[in-house]
Design a protein around this motif. Structure first.
Motif, PDB file in Angstrom:
ATOM      1  N   LYS A 278       0.827  -1.206   0.000  1.00 22.73           N
ATOM      2  CA  LYS A 278       0.000   0.000   0.000  1.00 22.73           C
ATOM      3  C   LYS A 278       0.864   1.259   0.000  1.00 22.73           C
ATOM      4  CE  LYS A 278      -3.856  -2.144   2.510  1.00 22.73           C
ATOM      5  NZ  LYS A 278      -4.645  -2.116   3.763  1.00 22.73           N
ATOM      6  N   ARG A 279       1.953   1.241   0.745  1.00 17.49           N
ATOM      7  CA  ARG A 279       2.806   2.413   0.856  1.00 17.49           C
ATOM      8  C   ARG A 279       3.599   2.673  -0.434  1.00 17.49           C
ATOM      9  NH1 ARG A 279       3.874   3.930   6.304  1.00 17.49           N
ATOM     10  NH2 ARG A 279       2.832   2.574   7.815  1.00 17.49           N
ATOM     11  N   LEU A 280       3.987   1.596  -1.144  1.00 15.79           N
ATOM     12  CA  LEU A 280       4.884   1.735  -2.282  1.00 15.79           C
ATOM     13  C   LEU A 280       4.177   1.679  -3.629  1.00 15.79           C
ATOM     14  CD1 LEU A 280       7.778  -0.500  -0.931  1.00 15.79           C
ATOM     15  CD2 LEU A 280       7.632   1.983  -0.935  1.00 15.79           C
ATOM     16  N   GLU A 281       2.856   1.575  -3.613  1.00 13.14           N
ATOM     17  CA  GLU A 281       2.096   1.588  -4.862  1.00 13.14           C
ATOM     18  C   GLU A 281       2.360   2.884  -5.629  1.00 13.14           C
ATOM     19  OE1 GLU A 281      -0.552  -0.365  -7.472  1.00 13.14           O
ATOM     20  OE2 GLU A 281       0.042  -1.076  -5.483  1.00 13.14           O
ATOM     21  N   LEU A 282       2.515   3.969  -4.903  1.00  7.80           N
ATOM     22  CA  LEU A 282       2.754   5.278  -5.510  1.00  7.80           C
ATOM     23  C   LEU A 282       4.009   5.302  -6.363  1.00  7.80           C
ATOM     24  CD1 LEU A 282       2.243   8.380  -5.687  1.00  7.80           C
ATOM     25  CD2 LEU A 282       3.534   8.602  -3.569  1.00  7.80           C
ATOM     26  N   ALA A 283       5.025   4.556  -5.955  1.00  8.89           N
ATOM     27  CA  ALA A 283       6.313   4.570  -6.653  1.00  8.89           C
ATOM     28  C   ALA A 283       6.393   3.522  -7.758  1.00  8.89           C
ATOM     29  CB  ALA A 283       7.449   4.349  -5.660  1.00  8.89           C
ATOM     30  N   GLY A 284       5.302   2.810  -8.032  1.00  8.74           N
ATOM     31  CA  GLY A 284       5.325   1.787  -9.072  1.00  8.74           C
ATOM     32  C   GLY A 284       6.144   0.577  -8.708  1.00  8.74           C
ATOM     33  N   VAL A 285       6.199   0.266  -7.414  1.00 10.65           N
ATOM     34  CA  VAL A 285       7.012  -0.838  -6.909  1.00 10.65           C
ATOM     35  C   VAL A 285       6.106  -1.955  -6.425  1.00 10.65           C
ATOM     36  CG1 VAL A 285       8.625  -1.540  -5.093  1.00 10.65           C
ATOM     37  CG2 VAL A 285       8.955   0.635  -6.288  1.00 10.65           C
ATOM     38  N   GLU A 286       6.450  -3.178  -6.766  1.00  8.72           N
ATOM     39  CA  GLU A 286       5.722  -4.366  -6.311  1.00  8.72           C
ATOM     40  C   GLU A 286       6.545  -5.080  -5.239  1.00  8.72           C
ATOM     41  OE1 GLU A 286       4.235  -8.758  -7.936  1.00  8.72           O
ATOM     42  OE2 GLU A 286       5.185  -7.326  -9.296  1.00  8.72           O
ATOM     43  N   ILE A 287       5.913  -5.334  -4.088  1.00  6.69           N
ATOM     44  CA  ILE A 287       6.579  -6.075  -3.017  1.00  6.69           C
ATOM     45  C   ILE A 287       6.338  -7.568  -3.250  1.00  6.69           C
ATOM     46  CG2 ILE A 287       6.716  -6.462  -0.534  1.00  6.69           C
ATOM     47  CD1 ILE A 287       7.723  -3.758  -1.415  1.00  6.69           C
ATOM     48  N   ILE A 288       7.401  -8.300  -3.468  1.00  7.30           N
ATOM     49  CA  ILE A 288       7.300  -9.741  -3.689  1.00  7.30           C
ATOM     50  C   ILE A 288       7.234 -10.482  -2.363  1.00  7.30           C
ATOM     51  CG2 ILE A 288       8.446 -11.755  -4.701  1.00  7.30           C
ATOM     52  CD1 ILE A 288       9.705  -9.855  -6.740  1.00  7.30           C
ATOM     53  N   GLU A 289       8.056 -10.078  -1.416  1.00  8.40           N
ATOM     54  CA  GLU A 289       8.089 -10.739  -0.117  1.00  8.40           C
ATOM     55  C   GLU A 289       8.728  -9.810   0.902  1.00  8.40           C
ATOM     56  OE1 GLU A 289       9.457 -15.063   1.741  1.00  8.40           O
ATOM     57  OE2 GLU A 289      10.659 -14.135   0.172  1.00  8.40           O
ATOM     58  N   ALA A 290       8.241  -9.893   2.135  1.00 11.64           N
ATOM     59  CA  ALA A 290       8.843  -9.160   3.258  1.00 11.64           C
ATOM     60  C   ALA A 290       8.825 -10.082   4.466  1.00 11.64           C
ATOM     61  CB  ALA A 290       8.080  -7.873   3.539  1.00 11.64           C
ATOM     62  N   ARG A 291       9.973 -10.315   5.070  1.00 14.55           N
ATOM     63  CA  ARG A 291      10.084 -11.228   6.198  1.00 14.55           C
ATOM     64  C   ARG A 291      11.004 -10.643   7.267  1.00 14.55           C
ATOM     65  NH1 ARG A 291       6.190 -13.058   4.569  1.00 14.55           N
ATOM     66  NH2 ARG A 291       5.684 -15.153   3.862  1.00 14.55           N
ATOM     67  N   ILE A 292      10.697 -10.977   8.521  1.00 14.74           N
ATOM     68  CA  ILE A 292      11.542 -10.554   9.631  1.00 14.74           C
ATOM     69  C   ILE A 292      12.792 -11.428   9.658  1.00 14.74           C
ATOM     70  CG2 ILE A 292      11.712 -10.390  12.139  1.00 14.74           C
ATOM     71  CD1 ILE A 292       8.749  -9.774  12.212  1.00 14.74           C
ATOM     72  N   MET A 293      13.965 -10.798   9.676  1.00 15.82           N
ATOM     73  CA  MET A 293      15.219 -11.563   9.694  1.00 15.82           C
ATOM     74  C   MET A 293      15.956 -11.418  11.018  1.00 15.82           C
ATOM     75  SD  MET A 293      17.886  -9.382   7.385  1.00 15.82           S
ATOM     76  CE  MET A 293      18.401  -7.724   7.867  1.00 15.82           C
ATOM     77  N   HIS A 294      15.543 -10.477  11.858  1.00 16.71           N
ATOM     78  CA  HIS A 294      16.171 -10.320  13.182  1.00 16.71           C
ATOM     79  C   HIS A 294      15.106  -9.856  14.157  1.00 16.71           C
ATOM     80  CE1 HIS A 294      19.061  -9.267  16.319  1.00 16.71           C
ATOM     81  NE2 HIS A 294      18.399  -8.121  16.461  1.00 16.71           N
ATOM     82  N   LEU A 295      15.059 -10.522  15.325  1.00 19.01           N
ATOM     83  CA  LEU A 295      14.083 -10.166  16.358  1.00 19.01           C
ATOM     84  C   LEU A 295      14.678 -10.508  17.711  1.00 19.01           C
ATOM     85  CD1 LEU A 295      11.185  -9.168  16.996  1.00 19.01           C
ATOM     86  CD2 LEU A 295      10.460 -11.556  16.907  1.00 19.01           C
ATOM     87  N   ALA A 296      14.761  -9.515  18.588  1.00 24.04           N
ATOM     88  CA  ALA A 296      15.324  -9.740  19.925  1.00 24.04           C
ATOM     89  C   ALA A 296      14.889  -8.610  20.844  1.00 24.04           C
ATOM     90  CB  ALA A 296      16.854  -9.804  19.876  1.00 24.04           C
ATOM     91  N   TYR A 297      14.875  -8.912  22.143  1.00 27.59           N
ATOM     92  CA  TYR A 297      14.632  -7.854  23.118  1.00 27.59           C
ATOM     93  C   TYR A 297      15.822  -6.897  23.133  1.00 27.59           C
ATOM     94  CZ  TYR A 297      10.588 -10.243  25.177  1.00 27.59           C
ATOM     95  OH  TYR A 297       9.357 -10.812  25.376  1.00 27.59           O
ATOM     96  N   SER A 298      15.559  -5.651  23.455  1.00 27.91           N
ATOM     97  CA  SER A 298      16.640  -4.681  23.590  1.00 27.91           C
ATOM     98  C   SER A 298      17.537  -5.054  24.762  1.00 27.91           C
ATOM     99  CB  SER A 298      16.070  -3.277  23.784  1.00 27.91           C
ATOM    100  OG  SER A 298      15.370  -2.866  22.629  1.00 27.91           O
ATOM    101  N   SER A 299      18.756  -4.568  24.723  1.00 26.91           N
ATOM    102  CA  SER A 299      19.769  -4.987  25.702  1.00 26.91           C
ATOM    103  C   SER A 299      19.360  -4.644  27.138  1.00 26.91           C
ATOM    104  CB  SER A 299      21.108  -4.310  25.376  1.00 26.91           C
ATOM    105  OG  SER A 299      20.958  -2.900  25.336  1.00 26.91           O
TER     106      SER A 299
END
Length: 288
Positions: free
Chosen positions: A190-211
């Motif tokens: 929805k955010r990148l439709e304006l720029a003519g960009v297609e999102i193929i995939e988005a995945r979380i690659m890092h997740l942790a509690y703050s130090s």
């Protein structure tokens, strides 16, 4: 601004025209030198100018590449098919890659739904589907993708808890990475439709509690694991004690009243549940 096809002809046809005009220019110069007629000079100059114009119209399109054409500030169209072409001379061309691009976001520090500070990063796979929008509707479509990806990641991370400890939520960031990734993909599209960009995939690659809270959260997870393990041990001990008492009763090995049965249950539970080995006490009877 949307894509539209640019006028073009086969580049080799244009090459023949270029050679013909070049030949006419050479003939005109030769005749001017021989006959000293300004008519041939004018003809040579005109053919030379046309030769330069035709030469400026040649363009080459690589595979998975598009070129956007403008003429004196006016948008003319796009060529997306690879090949050698002759198009309108004096045009300004901007090249846009149609290849799939990977973007790894920086590690962002955000608060989850419960307000816990966490570190999160994502990988976004995208490609341009409308090169005209990518060139004219945003200043720099790659920078736009990077900025909006981080904004969308912050938004999604704040909608879910890091971990569903008490089963209060249907989705958590740690336990439902696929569902969170799908939501992130929809949000970014929805955010990148304006720029003519297609999102193929988005995945979380890092997740942790703050130090600053990682140690406390680790202790909570360890306590939860210990409680779960103790529950399994106690449940197993109860089953074993019940089975032992029932077997003694069925086979008539010993007749236990309620007091002795309670004492036996206590002894068996202590022996089974205790983390340290129990020392057996042998009853040898009464010695006179």
């Amino acid at each position: 601004m949307t894509e539209k096809d640019m006028f073009k002809v086969n580049g080799f046809v244009g090459l023949l025209l270029f050679l013909l005009l070049g030949a006419l220019t050479a003939v005109g110069i030769e005749q001017f030198v021989l006959k000293e007629s300004f008519l041939f000079l004018v003809l040579a100059i005109l053919c030379g100018l046309l030769t330069l114009l035709v030469f400026s119209g040649f363009t080459i399109i690589q595979p998975n590449q598009a070129k956007v054409f403008t003429l004196f500030g006016r948008y003319l169209g796009v060529i997306k098919h690879e090949g050698f072409y002759l198009t309108i001379p004096l045009t300004v061309r901007k090249t846009v890659s149609l290849r799939v691009i990977n973007f790894n976001s920086d590690k962002l520090k955000v608060n989850d739904l419960e307000g816990n500070p966490i570190e999160i990063a994502a990988v976004v796979v995208y490609k341009v589907f409308d090169s005209a929008k990518a060139v004219f509707d945003v200043e720099d479509y790659k920078e736009f993708v990077h900025t909006q990806s981080e904004t969308g990641l912050r938004h999604i991370a704040s909608q879910y808890p890091y971990d569903n400890v008490n089963n209060d939520y249907e989705i958590s960031l740690r336990q439902h990475s696929d569902e969170v990734g799908d939501e992130l993909t929809k949000d970014l599209q929805k955010r990148l439709e304006l720029a003519g960009v297609e999102i193929i995939e988005a995945r979380i690659m890092h997740l942790a509690y703050s130090s600053e809270i990682a140690s406390a959260m680790l202790q909570r997870q360890q306590a939860k694991a210990v409680l779960a393990a103790r529950k399994v041990i106690v449940d197993g001990a109860v089953t074993m004690v019940k089975s032992a008492i029932d077997q003694l009763k069925e086979e008539g090995i010993v007749d236990l009243d309620e007091e002795k049965k309670a004492q036996m249950v206590n002894n068996l539970m202590v022996a089974i549940v205790s983390e340290k080995g129990s020392q057996p006490v042998i009853n040898a009877g009464t010695i006179y």
